[in-house]
Scaffold this motif. Structure first.
Motif, mmCIF file in Angstrom:
data_model
loop_
_atom_site.group_PDB
_atom_site.id
_atom_site.type_symbol
_atom_site.label_atom_id
_atom_site.label_comp_id
_atom_site.label_asym_id
_atom_site.label_seq_id
_atom_site.Cartn_x
_atom_site.Cartn_y
_atom_site.Cartn_z
ATOM 1 N N GLY A 1 0.832 -1.201 0.000
ATOM 2 C CA GLY A 1 0.000 0.000 0.000
ATOM 3 C C GLY A 1 0.861 1.244 0.000
ATOM 4 N N SER A 2 0.216 2.386 0.128
ATOM 5 C CA SER A 2 0.967 3.640 0.085
ATOM 6 C C SER A 2 1.881 3.812 1.297
ATOM 7 N N SER A 3 1.567 3.147 2.398
ATOM 8 C CA SER A 3 2.495 3.222 3.544
ATOM 9 C C SER A 3 3.862 2.722 3.103
ATOM 10 N N HIS B 1 -0.387 11.968 6.272
ATOM 11 C CA HIS B 1 -0.667 10.663 6.875
ATOM 12 C C HIS B 1 0.459 10.278 7.831
ATOM 13 N N CYS C 1 1.964 7.671 8.210
ATOM 14 C CA CYS C 1 3.003 6.788 7.670
ATOM 15 C C CYS C 1 4.211 7.577 7.163
ATOM 16 N N GLY D 1 -4.801 14.655 -1.624
ATOM 17 C CA GLY D 1 -5.939 14.054 -0.927
ATOM 18 C C GLY D 1 -5.536 13.597 0.457
ATOM 19 N N ASP E 1 2.311 11.910 -1.866
ATOM 20 C CA ASP E 1 1.479 10.839 -1.316
ATOM 21 C C ASP E 1 0.100 10.976 -1.962
ATOM 22 N N ALA F 1 -2.080 8.486 -2.221
ATOM 23 C CA ALA F 1 -2.817 7.268 -1.842
ATOM 24 C C ALA F 1 -4.297 7.372 -2.193
ATOM 25 N N ILE F 2 -4.900 8.465 -1.783
ATOM 26 C CA ILE F 2 -6.327 8.651 -2.034
ATOM 27 C C ILE F 2 -6.551 9.291 -3.396
ATOM 28 N N ASP G 1 -2.688 4.222 -4.459
ATOM 29 C CA ASP G 1 -3.348 2.973 -4.085
ATOM 30 C C ASP G 1 -4.415 2.606 -5.112
ATOM 31 N N HIS H 1 -6.063 0.113 -4.664
ATOM 32 C CA HIS H 1 -7.115 -0.513 -3.854
ATOM 33 C C HIS H 1 -8.070 0.492 -3.216
ATOM 34 N N LYS H 2 -7.806 1.775 -3.364
ATOM 35 C CA LYS H 2 -8.754 2.769 -2.829
ATOM 36 C C LYS H 2 -9.708 3.169 -3.955
HETATM 37 C C1 LIG Z 1 -4.475 5.284 2.990
HETATM 38 C C2 LIG Z 1 -3.442 6.324 3.013
HETATM 39 C C3 LIG Z 1 -2.109 6.002 3.213
HETATM 40 C C4 LIG Z 1 -1.669 4.616 3.552
HETATM 41 O O1 LIG Z 1 -1.910 3.784 2.477
HETATM 42 P P1 LIG Z 1 -2.077 2.214 2.677
HETATM 43 O O2 LIG Z 1 -2.430 1.744 1.335
HETATM 44 O O3 LIG Z 1 -3.213 2.063 3.672
HETATM 45 O O4 LIG Z 1 -0.811 1.693 3.214
HETATM 46 C C5 LIG Z 1 -1.167 6.995 3.106
HETATM 47 N N1 LIG Z 1 -1.525 8.247 2.847
HETATM 48 C C6 LIG Z 1 -2.804 8.613 2.673
HETATM 49 C C7 LIG Z 1 -3.124 10.029 2.362
HETATM 50 C C8 LIG Z 1 -3.811 7.647 2.766
HETATM 51 O O5 LIG Z 1 -5.080 8.000 2.609
#
Ligand SMILES: *Cc1c(COP(=O)(O)O)cnc(C)c1O
Length: 486
Positions: free
Chosen positions: A155-157, A197, A199, A252, A279, A281-282, A308, A310-311
């Motif tokens: 994932g994005s982490s 985030h 992470c 996001g 980042d 991710a979203i 991601d 998966h999101k």
């Molecule tokens: C979900 C999210 C992450 C982490 O991504 P994962 O796929 O859950 O590891 C990092 N940054 C943002 C902005 C996120 O929304």
């Protein structure tokens, strides 16, 4: 004479783990497919979520079994104790946290990948080719050059962590892979916004740089990183003898969906010669929408992007991705010489760069096939339309909140996340209402803390969600807060 008496070390005539009766197994396989497709098709008529019962917990608290159980027995367990107690994110009224909803076609991709048992760490086979196809598609979507590289990760982490490692290796040299941080004279400093985030801080911790060296830049009214503050912080750190190396912008944010001013951050990063990671991710997949693309201006100037599938892409978990503009830099940070990983010009060991050269995983499954099948079967227009629709639904919910005298909007709605407070309700009461909504099975929002205030958070990610779902949620929420007389 038993085998033990004869010779315990002798090979068995048949030690394979394949089914003893293929036609019987095939029937069970079809049954499984029917079971899960019925679950997805009828998801709307089921509770969004229900907690695993004591029976479920005890079902999964048994001793390690030396002997086999029948498939009938196992599938009864799956039907009764697994399927009804899933996360809830298939359901159109799951709004807690940013979770993709998955798609049936993506699921089939995972079935095929698992069946072929593709190991995508490297070597010369189709799994690697499919991953390369996705790399090329992301290059196209994000305006990255052909020389850039990409990698599926959990994932994005993980993608944000890998990007931090690449940026660090580029900043202080590839010898830091062997020397660690021992020989650096100036502390490395990274920058992100206060809304980033968690992470990102973790990435700094894991990298050995330490999260004390992460500057969390304050945000403006729209909860975007303040670029004036960013610039000042970089200049101040340089003057103090530190070594700025990385800026992480967010496309996001997890709290409110805010998009940092990526274009301005790109300019600052260029001026100070820092690695600009996004980042995404979203939000990054919002780039698939022609309508939304301008909101992400500057993303194409980044040095790397975490995103991601998966999101918002609804590829079944997990399908995180890292895209790196300088493919050579990516490889420099991770590739390991190892005798058993030597390459050849042909045969199974062919291929110059393998995914294991670009990250920490050697053995890894095939996340590319389910992603390819999802995108191929739906097309980017349809995915983009569902992304746009979740944003429209978020604005619709924001309108309902705006008209109400019981609730108030706590943050501007930039994308698909709505954060709102309840007048005269303390943190305990907000938590209680959200929890009771989750337990009711009607809808599942979550909460977050903004400016020290606990608020309700609805992340509308699901492609199945309609305006009617928002109405049902709204009605239940109003009912519950009325009963509470808050
Ligand atoms: C979900 C999210 C992450 C982490 O991504 P994962 O796929 O859950 O590891 C990092 N940054 C943002 C902005 C996120 O929304």
């Amino acid at each position: 004479m038993t085998r033990t008496e004869k010779n315990a070390d002798a090979p068995l005539a048949a030690a394979s783990l394949d089914p003893e009766d293929w036609s019987d197994f095939r029937e069970h396989a079809h049954e499984v497919l029917d079971l899960i497709l019925a679950q997805i098709e009828g998801i709307r008529d089921r509770p969004v979520w229900q907690p695993p019962t004591d029976e479920v917990v005890s079902y999964f608290s048994q001793a390690l079994p030396p002997t086999a159980r029948t498939m009938d027995d196992i599938l009864t367990g799956v039907r009764e104790f697994v399927v009804p107690y899933a996360t809830g994110n298939l359901h159109p009224r799951f709004m807690g946290w940013v979770h993709g909803a998955g798609t049936p076609v993506g699921m089939l991709g995972d079935v095929i990948a698992a069946g072929l048992n593709l190991n995508c760490g490297g070597r010369n086979h189709v799994g690697i080719e499919i991953e390369r196809q996705i790399v090329r598609w992301t290059q196209e979507a994000f305006g990255y050059p052909e020389s850039s590289s990409g990698l599926f990760v959990t994932g994005s982490s993980m993608a944000n962590f890998l990007a931090t490692i690449i940026a660090k290796t580029e900043a202080i040299g590839v010898q830091s892979r062997t020397q660690g941080l021992m020989n650096i004279s100036r502390p490395l400093i990274a920058y992100t916004s206060a809304e980033a985030h968690s992470c990102i801080a973790q990435a700094l911790q894991l990298s050995g740089i330490g999260s004390v060296n992460l500057r969390q830049i304050s945000v403006d009214d729209l909860r975007r990183m303040r670029v004036d503050e960013l610039d000042r912080a970089i200049v101040a750190d340089r003057q103090a003898g530190a070594q700025p190396f990385l800026i992480v912008g967010t496309a996001g944010t997890v709290n409110t969906g805010a998009i940092d001013p990526l274009d301005e951050i790109a300019a600052i990063a260029a001026r100070h010669e820092l690695w600009f990671h996004v980042d995404g991710a979203i939000g990054a997949l919002g780039m698939l929408s022609a309508k939304m693309k301008p909101q992400f201006a500057g993303l194409e100037k980044s040095a790397s992007i975490a995103l991601d599938f998966h999101k918002w892409g609804h590829v079944p978990y997990d399908a995180g991705f890292l895209l790196v503009r300088d493919g050579a830099a990516h490889k420099r940070a991770f590739a390991q010489p190892a005798a058993y990983l030597q390459r050849a010009s042909e045969g199974l060991a062919a291929g110059e760069t393998w995914p294991c050269d670009l990250g920490v995983d050697l053995s890894r499954g095939c996340r590319a096939l389910k992603t390819w099948m999802t995108i191929a079967a739906l097309g980017t227009d349809r995915i983009a339309a569902s992304i746009e629709n979740t944003c429209a639904l978020a604005r619709y919910l924001a309108t309902l909140i705006g008209k109400s005298d019981r609730f108030f909007l706590k943050a501007p709605v930039s994308l698909n996340i709505v954060c709102f407070g309840i007048h005269n309700a303390g943190a305990e009461s907000v938590r209680d209402i959200v929890t009771r909504l989750q337990l009711s099975g009607i809808a599942a929002p979550s909460w977050t803390t903004l400016d020290g205030e606990l608020v309700v958070r609805c992340a509308i990610v699901n492609h199945r969600t309609t305006a009617q779902d928002i109405d049902i949620f709204w009605e239940a929420l109003n009912q519950m807060t009325k009963d509470d007389r808050v």
